[in-house]
Scaffold this motif. Sequence first.
Motif, PDB file in Angstrom:
ATOM      1  N   TYR A  76     -10.812 -17.652 -35.681  1.00  0.00           N
ATOM      2  CA  TYR A  76      -9.648 -17.029 -36.329  1.00  0.00           C
ATOM      3  C   TYR A  76      -9.327 -15.770 -35.545  1.00  0.00           C
ATOM      4  O   TYR A  76     -10.207 -14.942 -35.305  1.00  0.00           O
ATOM      5  CB  TYR A  76     -10.017 -16.698 -37.768  1.00  0.00           C
ATOM      6  N   VAL A  83       0.359  -7.268 -37.546  1.00  0.00           N
ATOM      7  CA  VAL A  83       0.175  -6.365 -38.697  1.00  0.00           C
ATOM      8  C   VAL A  83       1.007  -5.093 -38.509  1.00  0.00           C
ATOM      9  O   VAL A  83       1.492  -4.816 -37.412  1.00  0.00           O
ATOM     10  CB  VAL A  83      -1.320  -5.978 -38.845  1.00  0.00           C
ATOM     11  N   LYS A  87      -3.248  -3.993 -34.327  1.00  0.00           N
ATOM     12  CA  LYS A  87      -4.667  -4.301 -34.430  1.00  0.00           C
ATOM     13  C   LYS A  87      -5.272  -4.349 -33.042  1.00  0.00           C
ATOM     14  O   LYS A  87      -4.665  -4.912 -32.135  1.00  0.00           O
ATOM     15  CB  LYS A  87      -4.830  -5.654 -35.135  1.00  0.00           C
ATOM     16  N   ARG A  94     -14.389  -8.612 -39.407  1.00  0.00           N
ATOM     17  CA  ARG A  94     -13.544  -9.381 -40.329  1.00  0.00           C
ATOM     18  C   ARG A  94     -13.236 -10.771 -39.753  1.00  0.00           C
ATOM     19  O   ARG A  94     -13.373 -11.786 -40.430  1.00  0.00           O
ATOM     20  CB  ARG A  94     -12.251  -8.611 -40.594  1.00  0.00           C
ATOM     21  N   SER A 129       1.381 -11.379 -40.452  1.00  0.00           N
ATOM     22  CA  SER A 129       0.514 -11.439 -41.627  1.00  0.00           C
ATOM     23  C   SER A 129       1.084 -10.673 -42.814  1.00  0.00           C
ATOM     24  O   SER A 129       1.763  -9.663 -42.654  1.00  0.00           O
ATOM     25  CB  SER A 129      -0.861 -10.885 -41.273  1.00  0.00           C
ATOM     26  N   ASP A 130       0.780 -11.220 -43.992  1.00  0.00           N
ATOM     27  CA  ASP A 130       1.200 -10.548 -45.231  1.00  0.00           C
ATOM     28  C   ASP A 130       0.223 -10.922 -46.356  1.00  0.00           C
ATOM     29  O   ASP A 130       0.651 -11.251 -47.460  1.00  0.00           O
ATOM     30  CB  ASP A 130       2.638 -10.968 -45.576  1.00  0.00           C
ATOM     31  N   GLY A 132      -3.338 -13.412 -47.130  1.00  0.00           N
ATOM     32  CA  GLY A 132      -3.453 -14.862 -47.302  1.00  0.00           C
ATOM     33  C   GLY A 132      -3.557 -15.575 -45.959  1.00  0.00           C
ATOM     34  O   GLY A 132      -3.413 -16.789 -45.883  1.00  0.00           O
ATOM     35  N   THR A 133      -3.839 -14.818 -44.904  1.00  0.00           N
ATOM     36  CA  THR A 133      -3.856 -15.459 -43.579  1.00  0.00           C
ATOM     37  C   THR A 133      -5.027 -16.438 -43.434  1.00  0.00           C
ATOM     38  O   THR A 133      -4.891 -17.447 -42.754  1.00  0.00           O
ATOM     39  CB  THR A 133      -3.933 -14.417 -42.448  1.00  0.00           C
ATOM     40  N   ALA A 174       0.637  -8.763 -49.365  1.00  0.00           N
ATOM     41  CA  ALA A 174      -0.168  -7.647 -48.850  1.00  0.00           C
ATOM     42  C   ALA A 174      -0.195  -6.456 -49.817  1.00  0.00           C
ATOM     43  O   ALA A 174      -1.236  -5.813 -49.972  1.00  0.00           O
ATOM     44  CB  ALA A 174       0.340  -7.230 -47.482  1.00  0.00           C
ATOM     45  N   ASP A 183      -8.926 -10.121 -55.472  1.00  0.00           N
ATOM     46  CA  ASP A 183      -8.351 -11.143 -54.599  1.00  0.00           C
ATOM     47  C   ASP A 183      -9.431 -12.203 -54.394  1.00  0.00           C
ATOM     48  O   ASP A 183     -10.561 -11.863 -54.035  1.00  0.00           O
ATOM     49  CB  ASP A 183      -7.966 -10.489 -53.267  1.00  0.00           C
TER      50      ASP A 183
HETATM   51  N1  UDP Z   1      -4.510  -6.468 -42.521  1.00  0.00           N
HETATM   52  C1  UDP Z   1      -4.081  -5.503 -41.637  1.00  0.00           C
HETATM   53  N2  UDP Z   1      -4.914  -5.138 -40.619  1.00  0.00           N
HETATM   54  C2  UDP Z   1      -6.154  -5.677 -40.451  1.00  0.00           C
HETATM   55  C3  UDP Z   1      -6.580  -6.648 -41.364  1.00  0.00           C
HETATM   56  C4  UDP Z   1      -5.734  -7.030 -42.391  1.00  0.00           C
HETATM   57  O1  UDP Z   1      -2.971  -5.013 -41.734  1.00  0.00           O
HETATM   58  O2  UDP Z   1      -6.886  -5.304 -39.510  1.00  0.00           O
HETATM   59  C5  UDP Z   1      -3.577  -6.913 -43.589  1.00  0.00           C
HETATM   60  C6  UDP Z   1      -2.948  -8.249 -43.196  1.00  0.00           C
HETATM   61  O3  UDP Z   1      -1.587  -8.263 -43.607  1.00  0.00           O
HETATM   62  C7  UDP Z   1      -3.749  -9.223 -44.001  1.00  0.00           C
HETATM   63  C8  UDP Z   1      -3.985  -8.443 -45.269  1.00  0.00           C
HETATM   64  O4  UDP Z   1      -4.243  -7.110 -44.805  1.00  0.00           O
HETATM   65  O5  UDP Z   1      -3.052 -10.427 -44.197  1.00  0.00           O
HETATM   66  C9  UDP Z   1      -5.117  -8.922 -46.134  1.00  0.00           C
HETATM   67  O6  UDP Z   1      -6.266  -9.029 -45.392  1.00  0.00           O
HETATM   68  P1  UDP Z   1      -7.563  -9.773 -45.902  1.00  0.00           P
HETATM   69  O7  UDP Z   1      -8.726  -9.236 -45.135  1.00  0.00           O
HETATM   70  O8  UDP Z   1      -7.612  -9.734 -47.387  1.00  0.00           O
HETATM   71  O9  UDP Z   1      -7.366 -11.285 -45.388  1.00  0.00           O
HETATM   72  P2  UDP Z   1      -6.220 -12.359 -45.698  1.00  0.00           P
HETATM   73  O10 UDP Z   1      -5.703 -12.092 -47.079  1.00  0.00           O
HETATM   74  O11 UDP Z   1      -5.156 -12.184 -44.653  1.00  0.00           O
HETATM   75  O12 UDP Z   1      -6.915 -13.671 -45.587  1.00  0.00           O
END
Ligand code: UDP
Length: 255
Positions: A76, A83, A87, A94, A129-130, A132-133, A174, A183
Motif C-alpha cells: 500500500y 493528502v 506526505k 502506517r 485520499s479522504d 477510507g483508503t 477525513a 473509526d
Molecule cells: N492522512 C493524511 N496524511 C497521512 C496519513 C493519512 O493526510 O500521512 C489522511 C488521509 O486523507 C487518510 C485519512 O487521513 O485517508 C485517514 O487515515 P487513516 O490512517 O485512518 O487510513 P484510511 O482511513 O485512509 O484507511
Amino acid sequence: MKKKGVQLIKDGRRIDGRAFDELRPIRIEVGVLKRADGSCYFELGENKVIAAVYGPRELHPRHIQDAKRAIIQYRYNMAPFSVDERKRPGPDRRSIEISKVSREALEPVIMTEFYPRTTIDVFVEVLQSDAGTRTAGINAASVALADAGIPMRDLVTSVAVGKVDGEIVLDLNAYEDNYGEADMPIAMIVRKNKITMMQMDGKMTKDEIKKALKLAKKACEKIYQLQREALIAKYSEEIEREEQSDEQSAQWLKV
Ligand code: UDP
C-alpha cells in the motif's frame, strides 16, 4: 478520535450531507493498466486508488519461496500529492501496517496452493485520499486479483464504520475520521458472512460495535454487487470486441 470541538452532525445529516447509513459514490473500472496482469481503479467519494496485480511469478530469492503455495506480497503506498499536507515518499509505519492487514484480509480467498514457489504481487497506489483508503485499496485489489485470473474462492469487500457525534455512521470521510469518536475499518467475504479484517481506532460500546457491524455488512453487500458488476462489464465488453474482430477477420478472408 482525536480532536474535539467540531460539530459533525446537524439536523440528522452529516457534514457532507449524507445520511448516517449512506456510502459515498463509488466508481469501479477494471483492467486500467496495460502492463499489469490485473488492475482496478476504485473511487470512493474523494478517494482515488489504483490496484495492480502481477503474477503468479517465480519468487526470488529462492529461500523465501514456499514449496506448498504462492506467497502474497501487498504494498500500500500513498502518493505524496494524495493528502493535504505533502506526505514524505516511501514506506512508513502506517503504510507497513496497512499493507500487512490488507494482505491478511485477502489471503483467505486466494487459492495460493495452486502456485507453489511463486509470488503474487499486489500494489495499491493512493492517488487522492479522504479517509477510507485502506478499504478502497482492498476493494480494488480484490477486483484486480480476479482480473488477473488468480483462482479465488470469492471477492473480499471492505468498508469503514464509526462513531461521530455519538451516532454510528457508515464510511467516514477525513473530517469525521479526524474529529469523530471512532473509526472501524472492516473487510469481509460477503457470501460467507466472514470478517477477514477488523480494526478499531477510538472507542465504542459492545452494542455500538454490533450496530456498526450490521451497517458495515449491509454496505459490503452493496459494494460486492458493484465489484461483480464491474468485472462482468469488463469481460462482456471483451467478448463483444473479440466477436467483432472475428467477424472482421472472416470478412477480410472472404475478399
Ligand atoms: N492522512 C493524511 N496524511 C497521512 C496519513 C493519512 O493526510 O500521512 C489522511 C488521509 O486523507 C487518510 C485519512 O487521513 O485517508 C485517514 O487515515 P487513516 O490512517 O485512518 O487510513 P484510511 O482511513 O485512509 O484507511
